[in-house]
Design a protein around this motif. Structure first.
Motif, PDB file in Angstrom:
ATOM      1  N   TYR A 162       0.915  82.104  -6.883  1.00  0.00           N
ATOM      2  CA  TYR A 162       0.900  82.075  -5.422  1.00  0.00           C
ATOM      3  C   TYR A 162       1.918  83.001  -4.764  1.00  0.00           C
ATOM      4  CZ  TYR A 162      -1.652  77.889  -6.684  1.00  0.00           C
ATOM      5  OH  TYR A 162      -2.547  77.016  -7.247  1.00  0.00           O
ATOM      6  N   ALA A 163       2.772  83.639  -5.533  1.00  0.00           N
ATOM      7  CA  ALA A 163       3.746  84.552  -4.931  1.00  0.00           C
ATOM      8  C   ALA A 163       4.327  85.456  -6.012  1.00  0.00           C
ATOM      9  CB  ALA A 163       4.849  83.771  -4.219  1.00  0.00           C
ATOM     10  N   SER A 164       5.068  86.449  -5.571  1.00  0.00           N
ATOM     11  CA  SER A 164       5.549  87.498  -6.467  1.00  0.00           C
ATOM     12  C   SER A 164       6.763  87.053  -7.277  1.00  0.00           C
ATOM     13  CB  SER A 164       5.956  88.724  -5.632  1.00  0.00           C
ATOM     14  OG  SER A 164       7.092  88.400  -4.835  1.00  0.00           O
ATOM     15  N   PRO A 165       7.042  87.743  -8.400  1.00  0.00           N
ATOM     16  CA  PRO A 165       8.264  87.460  -9.163  1.00  0.00           C
ATOM     17  C   PRO A 165       9.522  87.637  -8.315  1.00  0.00           C
ATOM     18  CG  PRO A 165       6.776  88.848 -10.429  1.00  0.00           C
ATOM     19  CD  PRO A 165       6.208  88.770  -9.044  1.00  0.00           C
ATOM     20  N   GLU A 166       9.484  88.615  -7.404  1.00  0.00           N
ATOM     21  CA  GLU A 166      10.665  88.856  -6.559  1.00  0.00           C
ATOM     22  C   GLU A 166      10.963  87.661  -5.661  1.00  0.00           C
ATOM     23  OE1 GLU A 166       8.736  92.759  -7.590  1.00  0.00           O
ATOM     24  OE2 GLU A 166       8.023  90.885  -6.710  1.00  0.00           O
ATOM     25  N   SER A 167       9.928  86.991  -5.176  1.00  0.00           N
ATOM     26  CA  SER A 167      10.164  85.809  -4.342  1.00  0.00           C
ATOM     27  C   SER A 167      10.801  84.697  -5.150  1.00  0.00           C
ATOM     28  CB  SER A 167       8.840  85.328  -3.717  1.00  0.00           C
ATOM     29  OG  SER A 167       7.953  84.823  -4.700  1.00  0.00           O
ATOM     30  N   LEU A 168      10.448  84.603  -6.429  1.00  0.00           N
ATOM     31  CA  LEU A 168      11.079  83.615  -7.309  1.00  0.00           C
ATOM     32  C   LEU A 168      12.537  83.991  -7.556  1.00  0.00           C
ATOM     33  CD1 LEU A 168      10.993  81.159  -9.138  1.00  0.00           C
ATOM     34  CD2 LEU A 168      10.002  82.596 -10.934  1.00  0.00           C
ATOM     35  N   SER A 169      12.814  85.275  -7.742  1.00  0.00           N
ATOM     36  CA  SER A 169      14.199  85.727  -7.913  1.00  0.00           C
ATOM     37  C   SER A 169      15.026  85.396  -6.676  1.00  0.00           C
ATOM     38  CB  SER A 169      14.234  87.237  -8.173  1.00  0.00           C
ATOM     39  OG  SER A 169      13.648  87.547  -9.416  1.00  0.00           O
ATOM     40  N   LEU A 170      14.426  85.538  -5.502  1.00  0.00           N
ATOM     41  CA  LEU A 170      15.139  85.182  -4.276  1.00  0.00           C
ATOM     42  C   LEU A 170      15.477  83.694  -4.272  1.00  0.00           C
ATOM     43  CD1 LEU A 170      16.203  85.731  -1.415  1.00  0.00           C
ATOM     44  CD2 LEU A 170      13.871  85.336  -0.575  1.00  0.00           C
ATOM     45  N   PHE A 171      14.526  82.858  -4.670  1.00  0.00           N
ATOM     46  CA  PHE A 171      14.779  81.421  -4.726  1.00  0.00           C
ATOM     47  C   PHE A 171      15.957  81.131  -5.658  1.00  0.00           C
ATOM     48  CE2 PHE A 171      14.076  77.215  -6.601  1.00  0.00           C
ATOM     49  CZ  PHE A 171      13.980  76.442  -5.453  1.00  0.00           C
ATOM     50  N   MET A 172      16.035  81.838  -6.776  1.00  0.00           N
ATOM     51  CA  MET A 172      17.128  81.623  -7.717  1.00  0.00           C
ATOM     52  C   MET A 172      18.460  82.135  -7.171  1.00  0.00           C
ATOM     53  SD  MET A 172      15.900  79.990 -10.173  1.00  0.00           S
ATOM     54  CE  MET A 172      14.275  79.545 -10.802  1.00  0.00           C
ATOM     55  N   TYR A 173      18.402  83.206  -6.383  1.00  0.00           N
ATOM     56  CA  TYR A 173      19.642  83.767  -5.829  1.00  0.00           C
ATOM     57  C   TYR A 173      20.260  82.857  -4.774  1.00  0.00           C
ATOM     58  CZ  TYR A 173      22.741  86.686  -3.046  1.00  0.00           C
ATOM     59  OH  TYR A 173      23.830  87.159  -2.363  1.00  0.00           O
ATOM     60  N   GLN A 174      19.425  82.277  -3.937  1.00  0.00           N
ATOM     61  CA  GLN A 174      19.917  81.528  -2.788  1.00  0.00           C
ATOM     62  C   GLN A 174      20.595  80.219  -3.211  1.00  0.00           C
ATOM     63  OE1 GLN A 174      19.784  83.156   0.018  1.00  0.00           O
ATOM     64  NE2 GLN A 174      17.726  83.398   0.818  1.00  0.00           N
ATOM     65  N   ASN A 175      21.844  80.039  -2.810  1.00  0.00           N
ATOM     66  CA  ASN A 175      22.576  78.767  -2.930  1.00  0.00           C
ATOM     67  C   ASN A 175      22.457  78.107  -4.305  1.00  0.00           C
ATOM     68  OD1 ASN A 175      23.160  78.925  -0.084  1.00  0.00           O
ATOM     69  ND2 ASN A 175      21.090  78.178   0.305  1.00  0.00           N
TER      70      ASN A 175
END
Length: 551
Positions: A316-329
């Motif tokens: 449902y979304a790109s690998p980069e969006s998952l990386s963002l989730f991991m980066y945030q907080n």
């Protein structure tokens, strides 16, 4: 070869003051090396337990460690060599049979065997259960382009790479027991040993007390499963360490400089550190991250299967969006559920779009720098993911090709070939809407005030030129709302009795009646994208009760 980190003196200087968490961790590591310089490369390590397939937590640990490594590389102007070692604890005994194997009975004879001594239950393509999952880990990491080295505990133990420190563990056995025993219950204290011998008769990992530890000979004596006493060396892969001492031993043997782990390890970190020091090493810098929660706020568990998998996210979304989730907080517990995907998909695009025009200080605070190792791509996406999902909602598009008819109306020059990221987003939006949004839609029947307001909005749209801008349509939406007492907001900034503000209730009514959801897009942009005539037809169907009847 690891690509260079783009750097300038101004960027490096900005990094020295940057408050983004990867830079804070990198500065701690630099301070450590200033106190005690290191001859070889700086070693970053992550751990993996191949009792199960790699999962979203595995991705998070490697991605976050890579972000710290990249910050370190910038601050040292890429002049200090670094390595990332992904270590697999594949010599652990198989404590229980996983639920996802094709034949559980097939594996029952191999319980407590090292994972690399258990047959591959899936394909027979690999020598063992552990080798299969290790291959899945490498394939998994390669899919995301991580720069890493793979390490197998079985290979390291058998090749003698830990022998020197294992002999030291035999010499300092009492000191290790002095650390471990106070952490155990009375019953466990009576049988505990940091050494886990591999039975020479059955091949199982044995949790048995030691009858003798001979530091001079580097041997241990224990009762084997047949009751006979066995004396054998601690070296050469004949024995391994319990998981807590193993952490510290590995740090000491390999010279690990940085390792992060989840909060569930936090209380054990002093144990790992102390054993590392007893064995002659220096404990690495740590970073403790919070664990993920499911939709109900419960801790995610592999055995429960209550989490979101990598494959599910990437549907449902790109690998980069998952990386963002991991980066945030990373130090905050976060819900890892399907409903976090759209926000991260749109936020990622927003960060990448802003990056080229930012100064050095702001660039290093931008997650795009950390996701792309200082080289974010140029991405042109004129329509947000959430807007595309709303477009799917009203058009009921079964495939992304249908969406492109609307997209070209809003962005005439856009094509799937020229805008591959937008095309990718369109596919994600269709899948996400039909799987998650459509089943939950609840349309509201318009009351008299809402009916009057929506009729006025339809009339306003009819009066506008067909090529009206999104801003003009949005202004008309506001004008309709402020003319109706229910939606007037006299407390809004700049509001006057002659020109009141517009309350959120007006937009909530639009979303609930027209889209069947609590929230929605900026309506001016949506109407231009969908088409003014089509939007008027949508209002007509809603007021006729068609959507409520269908629901």
């Amino acid at each position: 070869m690891l690509p260079a980190i783009p750097s300038t003196p101004a960027l490096i200087e900005a990094g020295r003051a940057c408050t983004a968490w990867p830079f804070e961790e990198a500065r701690k590591l630099i301070a450590r090396l200033e106190k005690k310089p290191k001859d070889g490369p700086v070693l970053f390590e992550t751990g993996y337990g191949p009792s199960g397939l790699p999962h979203i937590g595995t991705f998070g640990e490697v991605a976050r460690t890579t972000m710290v490594r990249n910050a370190f590389r910038l601050l040292t102007d890429d002049k200090v060599p670094t390595r990332l070692l992904c270590f697999s604890d594949d010599m652990d005994g198989m404590r229980k049979i996983p639920d996802n194997v094709p034949d559980r009975a097939f594996l029952e004879p191999y319980l407590q065997m090292p994972l690399t001594a258990v047959p591959d239950p899936w394909t027979n393509e690999f020598k063992s259960f552990g080798d299969h999952n290790n291959a899945m880990l490498r394939r998994f990491l390669d899919q995301f382009g991580f720069d890493y080295e793979f390490a197998s505990a079985t290979e390291y133990y058998r090749a003698g790479r830990f022998d020197e420190v294992l002999l030291r563990a035999a010499e300092r056995y009492d000191a290790i027991m002095g650390v471990m025993l106070p952490t155990l219950g009375e019953e466990r204290q009576a049988t505990y040993s940091p050494f886990l011998p591999i039975s020479p008769t059955t091949g199982r990992v044995l949790y048995v007390p030691m009858k003798e530890v001979n530091a001079r000979d580097g041997t241990i004596t224990f009762a084997d499963e047949d009751g006979r006493d066995v004396t054998m060396p601690v070296t050469g892969g004949r024995a391994k360490l319990q998981w807590k001492p193993d952490f510290g031993m590995r740090w000491a043997a390999l010279g690990v400089d940085f390792e992060m782990f989840g909060k569930d390890h936090q209380t054990n970190a002093p144990i790992y550190d102390r054993i590392c020091e007893i064995l002659g090493g220096e404990a690495p810098e740590h970073f403790v991250y919070e664990l993920f929660l499911d939709q109900d706020g419960q801790k995610i568990s592999k055995s429960k299967g209550n989490g979101l998998t990598i494959d599910e996210w990437l549907t449902y979304a790109s690998p980069e969006s998952l990386s963002l989730f991991m980066y945030q907080n990373p130090r905050s517990a976060k819900r890892l559920h399907f409903d976090v995907i759209p926000r991260n998909a749109d936020d990622y695009l927003a960060f990448v779009e802003k990056y080229p025009v930012q100064d050095e200080k702001t660039k290093l605070m931008n997650p795009a720098w950390h996701i792309h190792a200082g080289s974010p791509p140029k991405v042109a996406v004129p329509i947000s993911f959430s807007m595309l999902m709303n477009l799917v909602s009203v058009s009921n598009a079964p495939a992304k090709e249908v969406l492109w008819g609307f997209i070209r109306r809003y962005a005439p020059d856009a094509t799937p070939e020229k805008n591959p990221k937008l095309d990718e987003l369109a596919g994600y939006a269709v899948r996400y809407f039909h799987d998650f949004v459509k089943p939950t839609k609840v349309y509201k029947a318009a009351d008299e005030v809402e009916r009057e307001a929506l009729q006025a909005l339809s009339a306003a749209l009819m009066a506008m030129p067909r090529n009206a801008s999104a801003e003009d349509v949005q202004a008309a939406v506001y004008d309709v709302g402020r003319a109706i007492p229910r939606y007037q907001d006299l407390k809004a900034k700049g509001a006057t009795p002659e020109k009141p503000g517009v309350s959120s209730e007006w937009f909530s009514a639009i979303y609930k009646v027209l889209l069947g959801q609590e929230k929605g897009p900026r309506f001016g942009s949506f109407s231009v994208l969908y088409g003014l005539d089509e939007t008027r037809a949508l209002i007509g169907k809603a007021l006729a009760g068609d959507f409520v009847k269908t629901a």
